[in-house]
Design a protein around this motif. Sequence first.
Motif, PDB file in Angstrom:
ATOM      1  N   PRO A 237      20.465  88.761 -22.117  1.00  0.00           N
ATOM      2  CA  PRO A 237      20.644  87.397 -22.634  1.00  0.00           C
ATOM      3  C   PRO A 237      20.903  87.420 -24.140  1.00  0.00           C
ATOM      4  CG  PRO A 237      18.623  87.592 -21.332  1.00  0.00           C
ATOM      5  CD  PRO A 237      19.114  88.988 -21.588  1.00  0.00           C
ATOM      6  N   LYS A 238      21.615  86.409 -24.609  1.00  0.00           N
ATOM      7  CA  LYS A 238      21.817  86.255 -26.046  1.00  0.00           C
ATOM      8  C   LYS A 238      21.739  84.779 -26.400  1.00  0.00           C
ATOM      9  CE  LYS A 238      26.887  86.218 -25.665  1.00  0.00           C
ATOM     10  NZ  LYS A 238      28.157  86.873 -26.103  1.00  0.00           N
ATOM     11  N   THR A 239      21.545  84.504 -27.658  1.00  0.00           N
ATOM     12  CA  THR A 239      21.432  83.126 -28.131  1.00  0.00           C
ATOM     13  C   THR A 239      22.709  82.732 -28.853  1.00  0.00           C
ATOM     14  OG1 THR A 239      19.029  83.352 -28.383  1.00  0.00           O
ATOM     15  CG2 THR A 239      20.093  81.536 -29.544  1.00  0.00           C
TER      16      THR A 239
ATOM     17  N   HIS B 156      20.718  75.618 -30.472  1.00  0.00           N
ATOM     18  CA  HIS B 156      20.697  77.008 -30.036  1.00  0.00           C
ATOM     19  C   HIS B 156      20.323  77.066 -28.552  1.00  0.00           C
ATOM     20  CE1 HIS B 156      20.386  77.577 -34.416  1.00  0.00           C
ATOM     21  NE2 HIS B 156      20.893  78.775 -34.191  1.00  0.00           N
ATOM     22  N   MET B 157      21.058  77.857 -27.792  1.00  0.00           N
ATOM     23  CA  MET B 157      20.774  77.968 -26.366  1.00  0.00           C
ATOM     24  C   MET B 157      21.023  79.396 -25.906  1.00  0.00           C
ATOM     25  SD  MET B 157      24.099  75.991 -24.750  1.00  0.00           S
ATOM     26  CE  MET B 157      23.386  76.091 -23.119  1.00  0.00           C
ATOM     27  N   SER B 158      20.378  79.749 -24.794  1.00  0.00           N
ATOM     28  CA  SER B 158      20.520  81.095 -24.246  1.00  0.00           C
ATOM     29  C   SER B 158      21.693  81.142 -23.278  1.00  0.00           C
ATOM     30  CB  SER B 158      19.236  81.509 -23.526  1.00  0.00           C
ATOM     31  OG  SER B 158      18.150  81.573 -24.416  1.00  0.00           O
TER      32      SER B 158
ATOM     33  N   ARG C  93      23.696  84.183 -20.567  1.00  0.00           N
ATOM     34  CA  ARG C  93      23.720  85.549 -20.038  1.00  0.00           C
ATOM     35  C   ARG C  93      25.028  85.748 -19.291  1.00  0.00           C
ATOM     36  NH1 ARG C  93      18.500  88.167 -17.574  1.00  0.00           N
ATOM     37  NH2 ARG C  93      18.972  90.266 -18.293  1.00  0.00           N
TER      38      ARG C  93
ATOM     39  N   ASN D  51      17.864  78.564 -17.928  1.00  0.00           N
ATOM     40  CA  ASN D  51      16.842  79.596 -18.151  1.00  0.00           C
ATOM     41  C   ASN D  51      16.314  80.184 -16.851  1.00  0.00           C
ATOM     42  OD1 ASN D  51      16.913  79.459 -20.950  1.00  0.00           O
ATOM     43  ND2 ASN D  51      15.370  77.843 -21.061  1.00  0.00           N
TER      44      ASN D  51
ATOM     45  N   ILE E  17      18.919  82.578 -15.587  1.00  0.00           N
ATOM     46  CA  ILE E  17      18.928  83.753 -16.470  1.00  0.00           C
ATOM     47  C   ILE E  17      17.813  84.718 -16.072  1.00  0.00           C
ATOM     48  CG2 ILE E  17      18.449  84.493 -18.846  1.00  0.00           C
ATOM     49  CD1 ILE E  17      20.027  82.047 -19.804  1.00  0.00           C
ATOM     50  N   GLN E  18      16.635  84.179 -15.752  1.00  0.00           N
ATOM     51  CA  GLN E  18      15.524  85.026 -15.330  1.00  0.00           C
ATOM     52  C   GLN E  18      15.760  85.609 -13.936  1.00  0.00           C
ATOM     53  OE1 GLN E  18      12.019  82.607 -15.726  1.00  0.00           O
ATOM     54  NE2 GLN E  18      12.281  82.318 -17.928  1.00  0.00           N
TER      55      GLN E  18
END
Length: 435
Positions: A174-176, A184-186, A188, A208, A211-212
Amino acid sequence: MAGVQKVKLDNLNINIKNALIVGIIIAKNSPRIVGSKKKNGDSRGVTSFTIRDSEIDTINIDVWGSEYFVLTFYERFLVGDVVDIISPKICVKSGDNENYRPQVTSPFYLSLNEGISDVTTHSGDTFSAYLPLIHIPTKQSSGYYGLAEVLKLPEENNNVYVDLLVVVKSVKPPKTIKTKTGLHMSVRGVEIVDNTTPASVTLDIFDNDTIQRAEEWRSLESVLFIADARVSWRTRAVTVQSCARTVITHQPHTADAEALRLYIRNQASARGGEAAAWAAWSGERASAASVAQVRDRAAGATPFCASLHVLVTHIDLDALDTTYCFLLLLLIRMIPRRLSISATLLFTEDNNIEDIRIRCADHTGELTARLPVNVLEDTFGHSLERLKSMSNDERAALGWNFLLEQCYVKLAISPPRLLVLAMRRATQADPIPLY
């Protein structure tokens, strides 16, 4: 739970009060915080999720409440949880609102309000009966697009939504990112492939929870059915993203999914791997082109093959030296992670060479490509083990058989990557005109 009546999704109607609905969560959407209409300064939030209680029946659910309540609710319940929904408000779907939700079978949606409705984890005897439902796609699996079709879609001003059946090739960390509004958001990236093209496509996921979930997806083993993936265009390139409408089914229980998984696994284990897949896909489609033409066309997103008449200006045979590989890996590990490096690793950490770099040029310019191991062996007439065992002088002498020589090079281009499928040098008996 006295006073409530258990209702199946296919028996819902707006006159039912105090319903108890049991289902498994198959999708979630990130919470949104909105201003309260009742009290100035108070924030109110909403999140949504989708459940099913049979192989056919699905429904969307909105959850309203204070900011803390909504954020806590989102973190508490995950995709794959079996839940009891108590005393929801049953509402008729409206057309405009449904454009931003997963497509479901029910003509209704459920609205839950803090302090009025409730959701709890299901603990009844039927718990295990709901678990297989997570692996059933929400749409007919026969109507999905191939990635080759996606890459050829004409550019449009509006987003296009497609269904995909794909295999995970790799899952990126993951990156921001920072949005245009300054938030700001994540995000992937998941590299996905199928059986319609050797080219891979990156699926960007922003939620999120998803992403997990991607942490559990395994390279070349995990199959995904992606309902309503969003296709958009950015700087002439096609991008695929998950969005509020998207439902991702991991390891779908369909014959097509299993056939695709076996196909991709067999392709990966075959000699030549990616290069062999590209060679089989390209057939006779490699058209003659100049370096400049290849570079211009590679600015798009559609994969293609081309044959070039060029001079080979560099072959990175030093990458076959295991000492060289070890020192380069050691150097990269010493560089702080916060610094970016432009070096491209063409081998794995156990010194298994995957490919090496090659540069070639004609009168229109120069380009860099990857020369896979099997093509390298065919070109030089030596096995990889033999090439590794050679001294630096022996490898240099071998390289000079091609350096600054007129060569025919067949390339597979999957922007931004260029892969050599075949290379041969001109001889007096088989001359290759440079121009």
